[in-house]
Design a protein around this motif. Sequence first.
Motif, PDB file in Angstrom:
ATOM      1  N   SER A 240      -2.605  -5.521  -4.313  1.00  8.88           N
ATOM      2  CA  SER A 240      -2.707  -5.214  -2.892  1.00  8.88           C
ATOM      3  C   SER A 240      -3.484  -6.332  -2.224  1.00  8.88           C
ATOM      4  O   SER A 240      -4.422  -6.875  -2.806  1.00  8.88           O
ATOM      5  CB  SER A 240      -3.444  -3.897  -2.661  1.00  8.88           C
ATOM      6  OG  SER A 240      -2.755  -2.838  -3.271  1.00  8.88           O
ATOM      7  N   ILE A 241      -3.082  -6.642  -1.002  1.00 12.88           N
ATOM      8  CA  ILE A 241      -3.744  -7.695  -0.253  1.00 12.88           C
ATOM      9  C   ILE A 241      -4.132  -7.157   1.111  1.00 12.88           C
ATOM     10  O   ILE A 241      -3.306  -6.514   1.779  1.00 12.88           O
ATOM     11  CB  ILE A 241      -2.807  -8.910  -0.104  1.00 12.88           C
ATOM     12  CG1 ILE A 241      -2.443  -9.373  -1.510  1.00 12.88           C
ATOM     13  CG2 ILE A 241      -3.437 -10.000   0.766  1.00 12.88           C
ATOM     14  CD1 ILE A 241      -2.144 -10.778  -1.705  1.00 12.88           C
ATOM     15  N   THR A 242      -5.404  -7.347   1.473  1.00  8.76           N
ATOM     16  CA  THR A 242      -5.869  -6.896   2.784  1.00  8.76           C
ATOM     17  C   THR A 242      -5.869  -8.075   3.740  1.00  8.76           C
ATOM     18  O   THR A 242      -6.297  -9.176   3.387  1.00  8.76           O
ATOM     19  CB  THR A 242      -7.263  -6.256   2.666  1.00  8.76           C
ATOM     20  OG1 THR A 242      -7.152  -5.124   1.788  1.00  8.76           O
ATOM     21  CG2 THR A 242      -7.770  -5.781   4.019  1.00  8.76           C
ATOM     22  N   THR A 269      -5.525  -4.198   7.402  1.00  6.07           N
ATOM     23  CA  THR A 269      -4.353  -3.563   6.814  1.00  6.07           C
ATOM     24  C   THR A 269      -4.234  -3.992   5.357  1.00  6.07           C
ATOM     25  O   THR A 269      -4.389  -5.168   5.049  1.00  6.07           O
ATOM     26  CB  THR A 269      -3.105  -4.044   7.599  1.00  6.07           C
ATOM     27  OG1 THR A 269      -3.164  -3.487   8.908  1.00  6.07           O
ATOM     28  CG2 THR A 269      -1.834  -3.609   6.944  1.00  6.07           C
ATOM     29  N   GLU A 270      -3.970  -3.013   4.497  1.00  3.42           N
ATOM     30  CA  GLU A 270      -3.775  -3.344   3.082  1.00  3.42           C
ATOM     31  C   GLU A 270      -2.299  -3.185   2.713  1.00  3.42           C
ATOM     32  O   GLU A 270      -1.726  -2.109   2.887  1.00  3.42           O
ATOM     33  CB  GLU A 270      -4.632  -2.438   2.188  1.00  3.42           C
ATOM     34  CG  GLU A 270      -4.583  -2.877   0.729  1.00  3.42           C
ATOM     35  CD  GLU A 270      -5.397  -1.970  -0.188  1.00  3.42           C
ATOM     36  OE1 GLU A 270      -6.350  -2.463  -0.802  1.00  3.42           O
ATOM     37  OE2 GLU A 270      -5.068  -0.763  -0.266  1.00  3.42           O
ATOM     38  N   THR A 272       0.516  -3.299  -0.248  1.00  2.65           N
ATOM     39  CA  THR A 272       0.648  -3.197  -1.705  1.00  2.65           C
ATOM     40  C   THR A 272       2.008  -3.725  -2.135  1.00  2.65           C
ATOM     41  O   THR A 272       3.026  -3.415  -1.503  1.00  2.65           O
ATOM     42  CB  THR A 272       0.438  -1.731  -2.143  1.00  2.65           C
ATOM     43  OG1 THR A 272      -0.897  -1.377  -1.821  1.00  2.65           O
ATOM     44  CG2 THR A 272       0.665  -1.553  -3.629  1.00  2.65           C
ATOM     45  N   SER A 285      -7.052  -0.247   6.456  1.00  2.00           N
ATOM     46  CA  SER A 285      -8.151  -0.510   5.532  1.00  2.00           C
ATOM     47  C   SER A 285      -9.455  -0.665   6.295  1.00  2.00           C
ATOM     48  O   SER A 285      -9.470  -1.105   7.439  1.00  2.00           O
ATOM     49  CB  SER A 285      -7.856  -1.788   4.748  1.00  2.00           C
ATOM     50  OG  SER A 285      -8.989  -2.159   4.001  1.00  2.00           O
ATOM     51  N   ARG A 287     -11.912  -2.416   4.859  1.00  6.92           N
ATOM     52  CA  ARG A 287     -12.497  -3.668   4.380  1.00  6.92           C
ATOM     53  C   ARG A 287     -12.318  -4.765   5.411  1.00  6.92           C
ATOM     54  O   ARG A 287     -11.211  -4.972   5.903  1.00  6.92           O
ATOM     55  CB  ARG A 287     -11.792  -4.099   3.102  1.00  6.92           C
ATOM     56  CG  ARG A 287     -12.557  -3.689   1.874  1.00  6.92           C
ATOM     57  CD  ARG A 287     -11.801  -4.227   0.698  1.00  6.92           C
ATOM     58  NE  ARG A 287     -11.314  -3.096  -0.051  1.00  6.92           N
ATOM     59  CZ  ARG A 287     -11.537  -2.925  -1.341  1.00  6.92           C
ATOM     60  NH1 ARG A 287     -12.209  -3.828  -2.009  1.00  6.92           N
ATOM     61  NH2 ARG A 287     -11.077  -1.877  -1.957  1.00  6.92           N
ATOM     62  N   LYS A 293      -6.957 -11.272   1.329  1.00  4.81           N
ATOM     63  CA  LYS A 293      -7.823 -11.130   0.165  1.00  4.81           C
ATOM     64  C   LYS A 293      -7.221 -10.083  -0.779  1.00  4.81           C
ATOM     65  O   LYS A 293      -6.738  -9.041  -0.321  1.00  4.81           O
ATOM     66  CB  LYS A 293      -9.195 -10.648   0.658  1.00  4.81           C
ATOM     67  CG  LYS A 293     -10.286 -10.671  -0.386  1.00  4.81           C
ATOM     68  CD  LYS A 293     -11.647 -10.436   0.307  1.00  4.81           C
ATOM     69  CE  LYS A 293     -12.809 -10.609  -0.622  1.00  4.81           C
ATOM     70  NZ  LYS A 293     -12.946  -9.656  -1.683  1.00  4.81           N
ATOM     71  N   THR A 295      -7.319  -7.038  -2.884  1.00  8.08           N
ATOM     72  CA  THR A 295      -8.246  -5.907  -2.895  1.00  8.08           C
ATOM     73  C   THR A 295      -7.908  -4.865  -3.958  1.00  8.08           C
ATOM     74  O   THR A 295      -8.645  -3.906  -4.141  1.00  8.08           O
ATOM     75  CB  THR A 295      -8.318  -5.254  -1.492  1.00  8.08           C
ATOM     76  OG1 THR A 295      -7.007  -5.169  -0.938  1.00  8.08           O
ATOM     77  CG2 THR A 295      -9.182  -6.091  -0.555  1.00  8.08           C
ATOM     78  N   ARG A 296      -6.786  -5.035  -4.628  1.00 13.15           N
ATOM     79  CA  ARG A 296      -6.451  -4.192  -5.780  1.00 13.15           C
ATOM     80  C   ARG A 296      -5.566  -4.978  -6.709  1.00 13.15           C
ATOM     81  O   ARG A 296      -4.763  -5.793  -6.240  1.00 13.15           O
ATOM     82  CB  ARG A 296      -5.641  -2.964  -5.349  1.00 13.15           C
ATOM     83  CG  ARG A 296      -6.469  -1.759  -5.042  1.00 13.15           C
ATOM     84  CD  ARG A 296      -5.540  -0.642  -4.689  1.00 13.15           C
ATOM     85  NE  ARG A 296      -5.920  -0.117  -3.388  1.00 13.15           N
ATOM     86  CZ  ARG A 296      -5.690   1.119  -3.005  1.00 13.15           C
ATOM     87  NH1 ARG A 296      -5.034   1.932  -3.801  1.00 13.15           N
ATOM     88  NH2 ARG A 296      -6.068   1.537  -1.831  1.00 13.15           N
TER      89      ARG A 296
END
Length: 336
Positions: A240-242, A269-270, A272, A285, A287, A293, A295-296
């Motif tokens: 996942s990318i924020t 916004t995240e 996936t 999100s 974050r 970035k 984030t998962r």
Amino acid sequence: MKRLLLLLSLTLGPLGAMPKLVLPTENDAVTLQRPNDFFMYVDRSFEGESSKPWEAGTYGFVRNMKRTKEGVIGTRFHEGADIKPVRRDENGVPLDPVVSIAKGTVMYVNDKSSGSNYGKYIVVQHNWGEGPICSLYAHLNKTSVEVGQEVAAGTQLGILGYTGVGINKTRAHLHFEVCLMLSLDFEEWHTKYLGVASGHGNFNGRNLSGLNGVDLVIKSQKDQISSIQQYLLRQQSYYSITVPAVRAAKLQARYPWLWRAPQGGHRFTEITFTASGLPMIVNPSDREVSEPKITRLQSFMGRHEDRTIKRISGTGRKAELTESGKRYLALLLGEE
Ligand SMILES: [Zn+2]
């Protein structure tokens, strides 16, 4: 009247929904539990041994084998299915008609053998009420439709062949994909990063991110799947990318169904992704990030680059977006 409408909608299904799909050639061995008669093998040489595995014709990380801490894995992603011909003439030239998997509009016909790894290929866009969803048919010998033509499920598009790169008469096959469109400005991106336009516009294969088309066809026939959203939600996520929420606006406009949570008001916004980079789901999100970035991340004992088409590097929880990963996001989301 209400009852009549209900009855009609039960018979026709919701307007614009994904219908039952048909396989793109006469080869149906995959539905008869004979995958080796369906998928075209590749000539593999690994650790001194030669083989012809049919598995390499399936969708997924099935090529460029590597021995890792997770065992032997494929590190090269095959974005479609390679379907064997079932008919050849006396010279071994394949004769299989290639047909559209569903009703749609022919959006692109590349009628030249050169200029694309796909050789001669056709892209059909389907209106399933989920934004641009395309099916792609590559390595054709002949094309028999024109751009703008409306086709039905089963309409012949051309003849299976062996045009393009890395293919010959013996291994002639249909390379088949069902795809999301990554960008509506593909040539802009291509020119920026590669210095020249690709010549295929938004229907360049690199702008079309494939899901497992054969699996989708089979599941639709068994009534197990009735939308791309539903199909994607059942896939395994890898990362996942924020990003700042504004950067996801174009993706939201194109595929609003990727958003599952109520929108508005949030600043981040995240997104996936599957291992191959298909966006599966998007969420608000908390974050705060100034640039994209990770984030998962799925746990994986080997190197992430082997499982993400080199878009993420590192091992374990130490991972970062590679330059290629950043360029991929620039394509999917647009520039900052
Ligand atoms: Zn292929």
